[in-house]
Scaffold this motif. Structure first.
Motif, PDB file in Angstrom:
ATOM      1  N   ALA A 146      66.659  17.642 -39.589  1.00 21.97           N
ATOM      2  CA  ALA A 146      66.959  17.990 -38.208  1.00 21.97           C
ATOM      3  C   ALA A 146      68.312  19.001 -38.257  1.00 21.97           C
ATOM      4  O   ALA A 146      68.427  19.549 -37.210  1.00 21.97           O
ATOM      5  N   LEU A 147      68.931  19.079 -39.386  1.00 16.75           N
ATOM      6  CA  LEU A 147      69.903  19.893 -39.261  1.00 16.75           C
ATOM      7  C   LEU A 147      69.598  21.263 -39.813  1.00 16.75           C
ATOM      8  O   LEU A 147      70.548  22.208 -40.027  1.00 16.75           O
ATOM      9  N   THR A 148      68.268  21.520 -39.919  1.00 21.98           N
ATOM     10  CA  THR A 148      67.898  22.910 -40.222  1.00 21.98           C
ATOM     11  C   THR A 148      68.141  23.767 -39.164  1.00 21.98           C
ATOM     12  O   THR A 148      67.648  23.610 -38.112  1.00 21.98           O
ATOM     13  N   THR A 149      68.855  24.853 -39.189  1.00 23.12           N
ATOM     14  CA  THR A 149      69.216  25.728 -38.158  1.00 23.12           C
ATOM     15  C   THR A 149      67.922  26.581 -37.467  1.00 23.12           C
ATOM     16  O   THR A 149      66.991  26.798 -38.105  1.00 23.12           O
ATOM     17  N   ILE A 150      68.113  27.175 -36.359  1.00 25.92           N
ATOM     18  CA  ILE A 150      67.053  27.836 -35.869  1.00 25.92           C
ATOM     19  C   ILE A 150      66.813  29.032 -36.625  1.00 25.92           C
ATOM     20  O   ILE A 150      65.515  29.461 -36.984  1.00 25.92           O
TER      21      ILE A 150
ATOM     22  N   GLY B 195      69.726  19.218 -32.861  1.00 23.34           N
ATOM     23  CA  GLY B 195      70.333  19.539 -31.805  1.00 23.34           C
ATOM     24  C   GLY B 195      69.762  19.966 -30.686  1.00 23.34           C
ATOM     25  O   GLY B 195      70.004  19.472 -29.539  1.00 23.34           O
ATOM     26  N   ASN B 196      68.994  21.028 -30.755  1.00 25.22           N
ATOM     27  CA  ASN B 196      68.121  21.494 -29.791  1.00 25.22           C
ATOM     28  C   ASN B 196      67.339  20.393 -28.938  1.00 25.22           C
ATOM     29  O   ASN B 196      67.125  20.627 -27.948  1.00 25.22           O
ATOM     30  N   LEU B 197      66.669  19.486 -29.755  1.00 27.00           N
ATOM     31  CA  LEU B 197      65.603  18.620 -29.097  1.00 27.00           C
ATOM     32  C   LEU B 197      66.436  17.574 -28.628  1.00 27.00           C
ATOM     33  O   LEU B 197      65.990  17.170 -27.632  1.00 27.00           O
TER      34      LEU B 197
ATOM     35  N   LEU C 177      83.854  12.858 -32.480  1.00 21.59           N
ATOM     36  CA  LEU C 177      82.853  13.434 -32.764  1.00 21.59           C
ATOM     37  C   LEU C 177      82.269  12.906 -34.373  1.00 21.59           C
ATOM     38  O   LEU C 177      83.319  12.959 -35.190  1.00 21.59           O
ATOM     39  N   ILE C 178      81.133  12.880 -34.615  1.00 22.80           N
ATOM     40  CA  ILE C 178      80.628  12.408 -36.071  1.00 22.80           C
ATOM     41  C   ILE C 178      79.751  13.544 -36.232  1.00 22.80           C
ATOM     42  O   ILE C 178      78.816  13.619 -36.011  1.00 22.80           O
ATOM     43  N   SER C 179      80.697  14.571 -37.080  1.00 27.43           N
ATOM     44  CA  SER C 179      79.663  15.606 -37.858  1.00 27.43           C
ATOM     45  C   SER C 179      78.830  15.192 -38.707  1.00 27.43           C
ATOM     46  O   SER C 179      78.878  14.388 -39.720  1.00 27.43           O
ATOM     47  N   LEU C 180      77.537  15.785 -38.789  1.00 31.39           N
ATOM     48  CA  LEU C 180      76.356  15.288 -39.532  1.00 31.39           C
ATOM     49  C   LEU C 180      76.340  16.314 -40.616  1.00 31.39           C
ATOM     50  O   LEU C 180      75.296  16.289 -41.473  1.00 31.39           O
ATOM     51  N   ASN C 181      77.364  17.406 -40.692  1.00 31.79           N
ATOM     52  CA  ASN C 181      76.953  18.158 -41.541  1.00 31.79           C
ATOM     53  C   ASN C 181      77.338  18.312 -43.166  1.00 31.79           C
ATOM     54  O   ASN C 181      77.051  19.084 -43.763  1.00 31.79           O
TER      55      ASN C 181
ATOM     56  N   LEU D 130      77.426  13.047 -31.738  1.00 33.13           N
ATOM     57  CA  LEU D 130      77.003  13.660 -33.205  1.00 33.13           C
ATOM     58  C   LEU D 130      77.293  15.091 -32.969  1.00 33.13           C
ATOM     59  O   LEU D 130      76.859  15.813 -31.924  1.00 33.13           O
ATOM     60  N   LEU D 131      77.735  15.683 -33.922  1.00 30.52           N
ATOM     61  CA  LEU D 131      77.973  16.956 -34.118  1.00 30.52           C
ATOM     62  C   LEU D 131      77.097  17.532 -34.841  1.00 30.52           C
ATOM     63  O   LEU D 131      77.226  17.303 -36.185  1.00 30.52           O
ATOM     64  N   ALA D 132      76.339  18.527 -34.532  1.00 22.86           N
ATOM     65  CA  ALA D 132      75.441  19.408 -35.591  1.00 22.86           C
ATOM     66  C   ALA D 132      75.879  20.871 -35.483  1.00 22.86           C
ATOM     67  O   ALA D 132      76.981  21.139 -36.137  1.00 22.86           O
ATOM     68  N   GLY D 133      75.257  21.561 -34.964  1.00 20.02           N
ATOM     69  CA  GLY D 133      75.721  23.088 -35.118  1.00 20.02           C
ATOM     70  C   GLY D 133      76.847  23.432 -34.040  1.00 20.02           C
ATOM     71  O   GLY D 133      77.647  24.196 -33.988  1.00 20.02           O
TER      72      GLY D 133
END
Lengths: 299, 164
Positions: free
Chosen positions: A75-79, A115-117, A52-56, A31-34
């Motif tokens: 989950a896609l909320t950026t830092i 992505g971080n978790l 790659l599967i983009s979740l964006n 999965l691709l997030a950031g």
């Protein structure tokens, strides 16, 4: 130029589509997030996904909302979005604090909390703060969804309980009681470096007396995964916290951590530092809760 | 290998390129668009030499897939000057001696621009935090920080003048 290897690329528009693609990928899809962790690993040859599967494109995965008495973070909320969120700063200050200490501005603008978790570094900054806040994570797969406490999510460095068709979709935090103070303490050469050791303390204080009703003490970078220190919490719960109890709680935390020696520090040094970090985290959490009882805003 | 035609806006101009998914935004900027102000140094998102502003936020373009930038607005260092005139940040970097080899400079200036757009009166700590993702091997940063302060003052004066 450091080039990325070739891969097939998908942009599903729904979570169901994404799970289906993930499952069809047979373990060779990512999965691709950031992209700030995954693309780095791919450039280094540590990950070689075939697709790659983009979740964006999936809008429902973004945003910070209050839903009943829970703060829900997609989950896609950026830092960066977390650092700037007024909801998070008002109701879960320790998370905003921890998020602001990680990585670099450019990375925070792309990196996501999901992505971080899922990257599951034992030194991640967000995990101790989130576990301190008693967070839950929701995972959706082909056959349904499940929600578990974040402290049960991590299995070891880089390993989580996510099954091969599951996607982490959101993190929910029960809105803390008014007199809750939290502090995240991080030891690193510069704030934005990876933590050598870290500690989060969240204390729920009784509004009228100075008794601690609930405590959560969480350590990062000193074990194969982020760990909760139940013994430290027991020292503080139900008591009017004084200096000696803080020292005891810190000692209990230092005892249960299992750090390794690596390029950043020796195991012995990390254990020593846990003592200081936990003392500071508890002290600051206490101060914050006192400020709140006298009408201040949760930092 | 599933190449796509992507459309995006770069420095205010519409751009269309055909790329395969593995191509990064940095490669498109440098190779397809020949805007070589943006640099590659570490390639791993640690040095900031490849910094561009994507939809208003600084990003490491070495870690953004070009296909992820479709429909978005990109600002590179080339997009800063107007009608042959340097942006106050560019002028301040020159005036304060904040440029030695110049390799980190485009990224530094864009990070500074993103800061000043959000906070027109930053203090020294704000500046250092905003530039934390841009490494410089030459200058030792002191003059860079000074240049950002100088630019902030110049931009404040300029906007006051415009209001008058």
């Amino acid at each position: 130029m450091m080039y990325l290897p070739r891969f097939a690329y998908f942009e599903p528009e729904t979570i169901e589509e994404a799970c289906s693609l993930l499952s069809k990928g047979g373990g060779k899809a990512r999965l691709l997030a950031g992209g700030t962790d995954l693309l780095v690993k791919m450039k280094r040859g540590l990950e070689k996904p075939e697709s790659l599967i983009s979740l964006n494109r999936i809008a429902s995965l973004r945003g910070v909302h209050l839903v009943g008495d829970s703060l829900v973070i997609g989950a896609l909320t950026t830092i960066s979005q977390m650092v700037d969120s007024s909801l998070i700063n008002e109701k879960a200050g320790i998370l905003g604090q921890a998020a602001g200490m990680m990585a670099l501005p450019q990375v925070r603008n792309r990196g996501t909390i999901g992505g971080n978790l899922c990257n599951a570094s034992p030194a991640a900054d967000t995990a101790p703060a989130l576990i301190g806040l008693d967070s839950r994570v929701r995972m959706v797969g082909l056959t349904g969804e499940r929600t578990i406490p974040l402290e049960k999510f991590f299995l070891g460095p880089g390993q989580t309980v996510l099954k091969s068709d599951e996607i982490l979709t959101e993190i929910s935090i029960p809105v803390p009681a008014r007199d809750t103070g939290g502090s995240y303490q991080k030891l690193s050469p510069r704030h934005n470096d990876l933590a050598t050791a870290s500690a989060a303390a969240v204390l729920v204080m009784h509004p009228d007396s100075r008794v601690c009703e609930d405590a959560r003490i969480v350590l990062g970078a000193v074990a194969p995964a982020v760990i909760r220190c139940y013994q430290s919490e027991q020292v503080l719960k139900g008591k009017a916290i004084d200096e000696e109890m803080i020292r005891q709680a810190a000692r209990a935390a230092a005892e249960i951590c299992r750090p390794v020696s690596d390029i950043r520090a020796t195991a012995g040094y990390r254990k020593e530092m846990v003592l200081t970090l936990v003392k500071r985290a508890i002290g600051q959490a206490l101060n914050q809760s006192r400020q709140l009882s006298s009408g201040g805003k949760m930092l | 290998m599933n190449e796509q035609v992507i459309k995006l806006t770069v420095n205010g101009d519409p751009v269309e390129v055909t790329v395969s998914p593995r191509v990064t935004l940095l490669e498109v900027i440098r190779d397809n668009l020949e805007l070589t102000g943006t640099k590659e140094a570490c390639s791993l998102g640690e040095c900031g030499a490849c910094t561009v502003i994507l939809d208003g936020k600084t990003v490491n373009s070495c870690l953004v897939l070009a296909v992820e930038a479709k429909g978005k607005e990109v600002l590179t260092i080339e997009g800063l000057g107007k009608d042959g005139e340097l942006h106050p940040l560019q002028q301040a970097f020159i005036d304060e001696g904040a440029v030695q080899c110049g390799f980190c400079t485009p990224g530094m200036i864009l990070s500074a621009k993103a800061l000043l757009d959000k906070n027109p009166e930053p203090d020294e700590d704000d500046i250092k935090e905003a530039l934390a993702g841009n490494l410089c091997r030459c200058t030792g940063y002191v003059k860079i920080v000074k240049a950002v302060k100088t630019a902030a003052r110049a931009m404040k004066k300029r906007s006051k003048g415009a209001d008058a």
